[in-house]
Design an enzyme around this catalytic site. Structure first.
Site, PDB file in Angstrom:
ATOM      1  N   ASP A  44       3.996  -2.998   8.670  1.00 33.65           N
ATOM      2  CA  ASP A  44       4.722  -2.093   7.770  1.00 33.65           C
ATOM      3  C   ASP A  44       3.733  -1.126   7.127  1.00 33.65           C
ATOM      4  O   ASP A  44       2.838  -1.531   6.391  1.00 33.65           O
ATOM      5  CB  ASP A  44       5.418  -2.919   6.679  1.00 33.65           C
ATOM      6  CG  ASP A  44       6.261  -2.046   5.765  1.00 33.65           C
ATOM      7  OD1 ASP A  44       7.434  -1.798   6.104  1.00 33.65           O
ATOM      8  OD2 ASP A  44       5.737  -1.593   4.717  1.00 33.65           O
ATOM      9  N   LYS A  74       7.433   5.148   6.792  1.00 35.05           N
ATOM     10  CA  LYS A  74       8.405   5.626   5.801  1.00 35.05           C
ATOM     11  C   LYS A  74       8.142   7.083   5.462  1.00 35.05           C
ATOM     12  O   LYS A  74       6.980   7.484   5.302  1.00 35.05           O
ATOM     13  CB  LYS A  74       8.311   4.790   4.506  1.00 35.05           C
ATOM     14  CG  LYS A  74       8.239   3.299   4.757  1.00 35.05           C
ATOM     15  CD  LYS A  74       8.249   2.488   3.467  1.00 35.05           C
ATOM     16  CE  LYS A  74       7.897   1.041   3.763  1.00 35.05           C
ATOM     17  NZ  LYS A  74       6.456   0.761   3.764  1.00 35.05           N
ATOM     18  N   HIS A 107      11.594   6.389   2.004  1.00 33.97           N
ATOM     19  CA  HIS A 107      10.823   5.483   1.140  1.00 33.97           C
ATOM     20  C   HIS A 107      11.508   5.236  -0.214  1.00 33.97           C
ATOM     21  O   HIS A 107      11.584   4.110  -0.684  1.00 33.97           O
ATOM     22  CB  HIS A 107       9.418   6.061   0.940  1.00 33.97           C
ATOM     23  CG  HIS A 107       8.376   5.031   0.621  1.00 33.97           C
ATOM     24  ND1 HIS A 107       7.074   5.144   1.024  1.00 33.97           N
ATOM     25  CD2 HIS A 107       8.439   3.862  -0.069  1.00 33.97           C
ATOM     26  CE1 HIS A 107       6.390   4.091   0.614  1.00 33.97           C
ATOM     27  NE2 HIS A 107       7.196   3.301  -0.062  1.00 33.97           N
ATOM     28  N   LEU A 191       5.195 -11.754  -2.574  1.00 36.17           N
ATOM     29  CA  LEU A 191       4.390 -12.689  -3.384  1.00 36.17           C
ATOM     30  C   LEU A 191       4.301 -12.200  -4.820  1.00 36.17           C
ATOM     31  O   LEU A 191       3.454 -12.659  -5.593  1.00 36.17           O
ATOM     32  CB  LEU A 191       2.981 -12.819  -2.790  1.00 36.17           C
ATOM     33  CG  LEU A 191       2.923 -13.420  -1.377  1.00 36.17           C
ATOM     34  CD1 LEU A 191       1.500 -13.327  -0.816  1.00 36.17           C
ATOM     35  CD2 LEU A 191       3.393 -14.871  -1.397  1.00 36.17           C
ATOM     36  N   LYS A 231       0.935  -8.686   2.277  1.00 38.07           N
ATOM     37  CA  LYS A 231      -0.323  -7.973   2.545  1.00 38.07           C
ATOM     38  C   LYS A 231      -1.484  -8.849   2.083  1.00 38.07           C
ATOM     39  O   LYS A 231      -1.432  -9.455   1.017  1.00 38.07           O
ATOM     40  CB  LYS A 231      -0.305  -6.651   1.775  1.00 38.07           C
ATOM     41  CG  LYS A 231      -1.637  -5.918   1.716  1.00 38.07           C
ATOM     42  CD  LYS A 231      -2.375  -6.178   0.411  1.00 38.07           C
ATOM     43  CE  LYS A 231      -3.720  -5.477   0.331  1.00 38.07           C
ATOM     44  NZ  LYS A 231      -4.476  -5.886  -0.869  1.00 38.07           N
TER      45      LYS A 231
END
Ligand SMILES: NC(=O)c1ccc[n+]([C@@H]2O[C@H](COP(=O)([O-])OP(=O)(O)OC[C@H]3O[C@@H](n4cnc5c(N)ncnc54)[C@H](OP(=O)(O)O)[C@@H]3O)[C@@H](O)[C@H]2O)c1
Length: 278
Positions: A44, A74, A107, A191, A231
């Site tokens: 992504d 995006k 986005h 997260l 990430k």
């Protein structure tokens, strides 16, 4: 092994991917290359992250067949007007080194900019699909009324809505509205940008399941059916985050994580109704 989700246009997407927000451009080829070597097959990125070229380089250098990697980018906020969108999309494809993009998203809806006209921008996304340059078109940070507007105007629902979702902000209104239109939810910041691993309840459940807190948080997302792409700049964390399909959380454990929701106060990113940075 990761699971995959079938989108409403019949395409499939790996439920677990790798996020690249804040991966510095100069480190992106190495970081994404590392993620691909761990096993991630869904990346992504975004025009706004400034790192599409590094993603393209990592894909080219990986030797992995193009069809085996799912790539999302995006459209950035300053490029909503048709001419800008066309130009910036060409640039995205040059940087990624791809002929066809798997998924392209608006986005942010930016309802207070461009006279609130994200419908025209959505029509441009559909043009890319018609031209065969984008396999699937989606949106990000769309609220229920934004989804209704683009679907009413075009009769075409985005395949995904990429929205902030994590244990402290379940974002149920946007999730439910997405599901009502057959739109899959992609949970960004899964997260809670690292905060979830510090939470005592998540740590307690990690001890109960002999797993890492990050795995418990990510498992909660995938059991809810959402798509995630955590990430990390560290290989051991990439590996940890990737190993979430060989255990499960009980209904009771899922409910304890559900209870961490703080509603709007748990939001870490901007509110899409007012966000206006172009
Ligand atoms: N559409 C949107 O508007 C939007 C907005 C934000 C994000 N996104 C997408 O969603 C992706 C994920 O969101 P995010 O990057 O904001 O946040 P995230 O994935 O929830 O969290 C990333 C943070 O958690 C840390 N981390 C990762 N794995 C960990 C582990 N196993 N244990 C402890 N800490 C860990 C990372 O640190 P290290 O890197 O130091 O390991 C980093 O600081 C983004 O990369 C981007 O692709 C989209």
């Amino acid at each position: 092994m990761t699971a995959s989700i079938t989108l409403h246009d019949g395409t499939t997407i790996p439920q677990l991917g790798f996020g690249t927000f804040k991966v510095p451009p100069e480190d992106t080829a190495a970081t994404v290359g590392e993620a691909l070597s761990v096993g991630y097959r869904h990346i992504d990125t975004a025009q706004g992250y400034g790192n599409e070229a590094g993603v393209g380089q990592a894909i080219a250098e990986s030797g992995i067949a193009r069809d085996d990697i799912y790539v999302t980018s995006k459209l950035t906020n300053s490029m909503h007007r048709r001419d800008d969108a066309l130009r910036s999309f060409d640039d995205t494809m040059d940087k990624l080194g791809l002929d066809e993009l798997d998924l392209f998203l608006i986005h942010w809806p930016l309802p207070t900019l461009y006279d609130g006209d994200f419908v025209s921008t959505w029509k441009v996304m559909l043009e890319f699909v018609e031209q065969g340059r984008v396999r699937s078109a989606g949106v990000s940070n769309f609220q229920p009324d934004h989804l209704a507007q683009i679907i009413d105007a075009t009769g075409v629902a985005p395949v995904v809505n990429q929205i902030e979702v994590h244990p402290f902000f379940r974002n149920e209104a946007a999730r439910i509205a997405s599901h009502e239109h057959g739109i899959a939810v992609e949970a960004w910041g899964p997260l809670a940008r690292g905060e979830a691993v510090k939470d005592p309840v998540i740590r307690e459940i990690a001890a109960e399941t002999a797993r890492q807190p990050s795995q418990v948080a990510l498992r909660w997302h995938v059991q809810r059916g959402d798509i995630v792409f955590p990430k990390s700049m560290h290989r051991e964390r990439m590996e940890e985050n990737f190993a979430i399909f060989d255990f499960g959380l009980s209904e009771e454990q899922m409910e304890r994580i559900d209870a961490l929701d703080k509603g709007a106060a748990g939001r870490q990113g901007p509110d899409p109704d007012t966000f206006d940075r172009a």
